[in-house]
Design a protein around this motif. Structure first.
Motif, PDB file in Angstrom:
ATOM      1  N   VAL A   1      -2.911 -31.270 -74.101  1.00  0.00           N
ATOM      2  CA  VAL A   1      -2.342 -30.523 -75.222  1.00  0.00           C
ATOM      3  C   VAL A   1      -1.742 -29.214 -74.729  1.00  0.00           C
ATOM      4  O   VAL A   1      -0.614 -28.836 -75.103  1.00  0.00           O
ATOM      5  CB  VAL A   1      -3.409 -30.269 -76.299  1.00  0.00           C
ATOM      6  CG1 VAL A   1      -2.878 -29.323 -77.374  1.00  0.00           C
ATOM      7  CG2 VAL A   1      -3.850 -31.588 -76.929  1.00  0.00           C
ATOM      8  N   VAL A   2      -2.477 -28.493 -73.885  1.00  0.00           N
ATOM      9  CA  VAL A   2      -1.985 -27.211 -73.370  1.00  0.00           C
ATOM     10  C   VAL A   2      -0.715 -27.421 -72.550  1.00  0.00           C
ATOM     11  O   VAL A   2       0.268 -26.669 -72.683  1.00  0.00           O
ATOM     12  CB  VAL A   2      -3.071 -26.516 -72.527  1.00  0.00           C
ATOM     13  CG1 VAL A   2      -2.513 -25.261 -71.866  1.00  0.00           C
ATOM     14  CG2 VAL A   2      -4.274 -26.168 -73.390  1.00  0.00           C
ATOM     15  N   THR A   3      -0.732 -28.449 -71.707  1.00  0.00           N
ATOM     16  CA  THR A   3       0.460 -28.725 -70.891  1.00  0.00           C
ATOM     17  C   THR A   3       1.649 -29.104 -71.777  1.00  0.00           C
ATOM     18  O   THR A   3       2.797 -28.707 -71.515  1.00  0.00           O
ATOM     19  CB  THR A   3       0.161 -29.854 -69.893  1.00  0.00           C
ATOM     20  OG1 THR A   3      -0.985 -29.503 -69.114  1.00  0.00           O
ATOM     21  CG2 THR A   3       1.344 -30.078 -68.963  1.00  0.00           C
ATOM     22  N   TYR A   4       1.382 -29.868 -72.831  1.00  0.00           N
ATOM     23  CA  TYR A   4       2.451 -30.222 -73.765  1.00  0.00           C
ATOM     24  C   TYR A   4       3.035 -28.965 -74.416  1.00  0.00           C
ATOM     25  O   TYR A   4       4.263 -28.863 -74.610  1.00  0.00           O
ATOM     26  CB  TYR A   4       1.926 -31.173 -74.828  1.00  0.00           C
ATOM     27  CG  TYR A   4       2.929 -31.464 -75.923  1.00  0.00           C
ATOM     28  CD1 TYR A   4       3.967 -32.359 -75.714  1.00  0.00           C
ATOM     29  CD2 TYR A   4       2.847 -30.807 -77.157  1.00  0.00           C
ATOM     30  CE1 TYR A   4       4.910 -32.608 -76.709  1.00  0.00           C
ATOM     31  CE2 TYR A   4       3.782 -31.054 -78.144  1.00  0.00           C
ATOM     32  CZ  TYR A   4       4.811 -31.952 -77.917  1.00  0.00           C
ATOM     33  OH  TYR A   4       5.734 -32.190 -78.900  1.00  0.00           O
ATOM     34  N   CYS A   5       2.165 -28.009 -74.747  1.00  0.00           N
ATOM     35  CA  CYS A   5       2.650 -26.754 -75.341  1.00  0.00           C
ATOM     36  C   CYS A   5       3.568 -26.009 -74.380  1.00  0.00           C
ATOM     37  O   CYS A   5       4.588 -25.433 -74.787  1.00  0.00           O
ATOM     38  CB  CYS A   5       1.466 -25.876 -75.734  1.00  0.00           C
ATOM     39  SG  CYS A   5       0.474 -26.543 -77.097  1.00  0.00           S
ATOM     40  N   PHE A   6       3.226 -26.016 -73.088  1.00  0.00           N
ATOM     41  CA  PHE A   6       4.095 -25.381 -72.098  1.00  0.00           C
ATOM     42  C   PHE A   6       5.446 -26.095 -72.035  1.00  0.00           C
ATOM     43  O   PHE A   6       6.504 -25.457 -71.947  1.00  0.00           O
ATOM     44  CB  PHE A   6       3.438 -25.399 -70.715  1.00  0.00           C
ATOM     45  CG  PHE A   6       2.577 -24.209 -70.433  1.00  0.00           C
ATOM     46  CD1 PHE A   6       3.126 -23.013 -70.008  1.00  0.00           C
ATOM     47  CD2 PHE A   6       1.201 -24.276 -70.586  1.00  0.00           C
ATOM     48  CE1 PHE A   6       2.336 -21.913 -69.745  1.00  0.00           C
ATOM     49  CE2 PHE A   6       0.398 -23.184 -70.332  1.00  0.00           C
ATOM     50  CZ  PHE A   6       0.961 -21.987 -69.916  1.00  0.00           C
ATOM     51  N   SER A   7       5.391 -27.423 -72.044  1.00  0.00           N
ATOM     52  CA  SER A   7       6.646 -28.164 -71.935  1.00  0.00           C
ATOM     53  C   SER A   7       7.466 -28.095 -73.214  1.00  0.00           C
ATOM     54  O   SER A   7       8.684 -28.308 -73.185  1.00  0.00           O
ATOM     55  CB  SER A   7       6.356 -29.625 -71.585  1.00  0.00           C
ATOM     56  OG  SER A   7       5.684 -30.275 -72.665  1.00  0.00           O
ATOM     57  N   ALA A   8       6.808 -27.817 -74.349  1.00  0.00           N
ATOM     58  CA  ALA A   8       7.520 -27.780 -75.629  1.00  0.00           C
ATOM     59  C   ALA A   8       8.248 -26.471 -75.865  1.00  0.00           C
ATOM     60  O   ALA A   8       9.070 -26.367 -76.787  1.00  0.00           O
ATOM     61  CB  ALA A   8       6.535 -28.040 -76.775  1.00  0.00           C
ATOM     62  N   VAL A   9       7.943 -25.457 -75.047  1.00  0.00           N
ATOM     63  CA  VAL A   9       8.638 -24.167 -75.192  1.00  0.00           C
ATOM     64  C   VAL A   9      10.109 -24.354 -74.846  1.00  0.00           C
ATOM     65  O   VAL A   9      10.454 -24.903 -73.792  1.00  0.00           O
ATOM     66  CB  VAL A   9       7.991 -23.099 -74.289  1.00  0.00           C
ATOM     67  CG1 VAL A   9       8.795 -21.803 -74.357  1.00  0.00           C
ATOM     68  CG2 VAL A   9       6.548 -22.859 -74.706  1.00  0.00           C
ATOM     69  N   SER A  10      10.952 -23.911 -75.724  1.00  0.00           N
ATOM     70  CA  SER A  10      12.399 -24.047 -75.503  1.00  0.00           C
ATOM     71  C   SER A  10      12.917 -22.825 -74.755  1.00  0.00           C
ATOM     72  O   SER A  10      13.047 -21.733 -75.319  1.00  0.00           O
ATOM     73  CB  SER A  10      13.128 -24.199 -76.842  1.00  0.00           C
ATOM     74  OG  SER A  10      14.521 -24.329 -76.632  1.00  0.00           O
ATOM     75  N   LEU A  11      13.174 -23.000 -73.475  1.00  0.00           N
ATOM     76  CA  LEU A  11      13.657 -21.887 -72.653  1.00  0.00           C
ATOM     77  C   LEU A  11      15.170 -21.744 -72.727  1.00  0.00           C
ATOM     78  O   LEU A  11      15.700 -20.634 -72.810  1.00  0.00           O
ATOM     79  CB  LEU A  11      13.234 -22.101 -71.195  1.00  0.00           C
ATOM     80  CG  LEU A  11      11.723 -22.129 -70.927  1.00  0.00           C
ATOM     81  CD1 LEU A  11      11.474 -22.311 -69.439  1.00  0.00           C
ATOM     82  CD2 LEU A  11      11.054 -20.851 -71.419  1.00  0.00           C
ATOM     83  N   TYR A  12      15.866 -22.859 -72.683  1.00  0.00           N
ATOM     84  CA  TYR A  12      17.327 -22.817 -72.725  1.00  0.00           C
ATOM     85  C   TYR A  12      17.844 -24.198 -73.109  1.00  0.00           C
ATOM     86  O   TYR A  12      17.112 -25.197 -73.042  1.00  0.00           O
ATOM     87  CB  TYR A  12      17.910 -22.383 -71.378  1.00  0.00           C
ATOM     88  CG  TYR A  12      17.550 -23.304 -70.235  1.00  0.00           C
ATOM     89  CD1 TYR A  12      18.321 -24.435 -69.960  1.00  0.00           C
ATOM     90  CD2 TYR A  12      16.446 -23.036 -69.430  1.00  0.00           C
ATOM     91  CE1 TYR A  12      17.985 -25.283 -68.921  1.00  0.00           C
ATOM     92  CE2 TYR A  12      16.108 -23.869 -68.393  1.00  0.00           C
ATOM     93  CZ  TYR A  12      16.876 -24.992 -68.133  1.00  0.00           C
ATOM     94  OH  TYR A  12      16.547 -25.831 -67.117  1.00  0.00           O
ATOM     95  N   THR A  13      19.098 -24.228 -73.466  1.00  0.00           N
ATOM     96  CA  THR A  13      19.778 -25.494 -73.748  1.00  0.00           C
ATOM     97  C   THR A  13      20.756 -25.763 -72.621  1.00  0.00           C
ATOM     98  O   THR A  13      21.689 -24.966 -72.387  1.00  0.00           O
ATOM     99  CB  THR A  13      20.537 -25.424 -75.080  1.00  0.00           C
ATOM    100  OG1 THR A  13      19.615 -25.138 -76.121  1.00  0.00           O
ATOM    101  CG2 THR A  13      21.251 -26.744 -75.368  1.00  0.00           C
ATOM    102  N   PRO A  14      20.544 -26.814 -71.866  1.00  0.00           N
ATOM    103  CA  PRO A  14      21.401 -27.058 -70.709  1.00  0.00           C
ATOM    104  C   PRO A  14      22.838 -27.352 -71.124  1.00  0.00           C
ATOM    105  O   PRO A  14      23.094 -28.011 -72.135  1.00  0.00           O
ATOM    106  CB  PRO A  14      20.750 -28.274 -70.039  1.00  0.00           C
ATOM    107  CG  PRO A  14      20.002 -28.959 -71.137  1.00  0.00           C
ATOM    108  CD  PRO A  14      19.532 -27.867 -72.044  1.00  0.00           C
ATOM    109  N   LYS A  15      23.771 -26.807 -70.331  1.00  0.00           N
ATOM    110  CA  LYS A  15      25.187 -27.049 -70.575  1.00  0.00           C
ATOM    111  C   LYS A  15      25.564 -28.419 -70.019  1.00  0.00           C
ATOM    112  O   LYS A  15      25.023 -28.862 -69.013  1.00  0.00           O
ATOM    113  CB  LYS A  15      26.043 -25.965 -69.913  1.00  0.00           C
ATOM    114  CG  LYS A  15      25.788 -24.577 -70.458  1.00  0.00           C
ATOM    115  CD  LYS A  15      26.635 -23.555 -69.733  1.00  0.00           C
ATOM    116  CE  LYS A  15      26.378 -22.151 -70.275  1.00  0.00           C
ATOM    117  NZ  LYS A  15      27.192 -21.123 -69.568  1.00  0.00           N
ATOM    118  N   PRO A  16      26.485 -29.077 -70.677  1.00  0.00           N
ATOM    119  CA  PRO A  16      26.907 -30.389 -70.157  1.00  0.00           C
ATOM    120  C   PRO A  16      27.556 -30.251 -68.777  1.00  0.00           C
ATOM    121  O   PRO A  16      28.311 -29.320 -68.522  1.00  0.00           O
ATOM    122  CB  PRO A  16      27.915 -30.862 -71.205  1.00  0.00           C
ATOM    123  CG  PRO A  16      28.368 -29.627 -71.907  1.00  0.00           C
ATOM    124  CD  PRO A  16      27.234 -28.679 -71.887  1.00  0.00           C
TER     125      PRO A  16
END
Length: 337
Positions: free
Chosen positions: A78-93
């Motif tokens: 669950v904790v690891t999922y929370c880390f991965s769920a954080v939206s840091l950026y939206t990758p450019k195509p």
């Protein structure tokens, strides 16, 4: 071997995990998301030691602790999922990605890095934890087996004492009953020997020279009740006075000579030899057999055989030759300093 898990912990924390993090584009993310990267690193180190010292040990214990271990695994997911769920950026195509079919197109690169590092830490920590717990279980099993062997050895040693006392008191009774002049000297020797038994009762090892002295007194005591039909030949030669041996280990073989090798009407010779050279102990007895059926007459010999097998596995040789007229014992032990 005892500190190997700690060495592995050191290598993983200061070499393996940092290298694995560098392999991902952590440096680029660090400039933009410092707090996130620091927290992720702290979580991975916490996860490693949490698995090593809590999750894996709990899984090896009873049902209740095993449930706690499973709960920790689920919580770490669950904790690891929370880390991965954080939206840091939206990758450019990326034009170079056109025509490339991705297995998980919605998973961002940093999310892949989080789960990859999580699996590396999980696998490594569980592997080291399982190795540690296996060694602990083996150590406990060895301790239990050692305690069991120690209890058996003490039992065999304890059984020798009443066996010796019964035979000796029986001989003393005969001497006093016949008003033999050797009755009082025999009683004195018996008291001295009982003092030796008492002082060595709790000892695992005694000096070989002390045990040899005890055998001399035993032979002298038993010889006092013999007539001129029986002769006793004792040969003792010990070169190294520092060698040790379990107390009362050889006594039963000596007693056996006087129990079965003495006759009031037929001539017989009892031969006892105790030789030591370069740490190799050679013990031999030989006597004629005058069959007298006694209760538990083989118990003492079997006890000695079992004690030898448990105390000197692989470094002793016991040969017993029981023919129609003679009983021979040959024992060799490679003694340790």
């Amino acid at each position: 071997m005892k500190n190997l898990p700690k060495y592995i912990d050191f290598v993983f924390c200061f070499a393996v995990l940092p290298v694995m993090m560098i392999m991902f584009p952590i440096e680029r993310w660090y400039h933009n998301f410092q707090s996130y990267i620091v927290l992720l690193g702290i979580w991975l180190y916490c996860l490693y030691f949490l698995n090593r010292y809590a999750t894996v040990p709990f899984l090896f214990n009873g049902d209740k602790k095993r449930i706690v271990g499973i709960a920790i695994i689920l919580a770490s997911l669950v904790v690891t999922y929370c880390f991965s769920a954080v939206s840091l950026y939206t990758p450019k195509p990326n034009i170079h990605d056109e025509g490339v079919v991705r297995l998980f197109p919605s998973v961002k690169q940093y999310q892949q890095a989080v789960w990859s590092l999580f699996m590396i830490v999980e696998t490594f920590s569980f592997a080291v934890g399982l190795f540690t717990q296996t060694e602990i279980q083996r150590s406990r099993r060895r301790d239990v087996e050692a305690q069991r062997d120690r209890a058996e050895i003490d039992l065999y040693k304890a059984q020798i004492k009443p066996h010796f006392m019964f035979n000796t008191l029986n001989s003393l009774y005969g001497l006093f009953l016949t008003k033999n002049e050797n009755a009082l000297p025999s009683l004195e020797k018996f008291i001295s020997m009982m003092r030796y038994i008492h002082t060595t009762a709790r000892l695992e090892m005694v000096d070989l020279t002390d045990e040899a002295g005890y055998i001399r007194e035993l032979v002298a005591l038993q010889s006092l009740r013999l007539n001129d039909k029986t002769s006793v030949d004792v040969e003792i030669d010990i070169r190294d006075n520092s060698l040790k041996i379990p107390p009362m280990l050889l006594v039963t073989f000596v007693e056996n000579c006087f129990k079965h090798g003495v006759s009031s009407v037929s001539e017989s010779t009892i031969h006892i030899s105790l030789m030591e050279k370069d740490g190799l102990l050679r013990f031999q007895t030989c006597n004629r057999i005058f069959p007298v059926k006694r209760i538990g007459e083989h118990m003492g010999i079997e006890n000695c055989r079992k004690r030898l097998a448990m105390i000197y596995p692989g470094i002793h040789r016991l040969t017993i030759s029981d023919t129609e007229n003679f009983y021979r014992v040959e024992l060799e032990i490679k003694l340790k300093k």
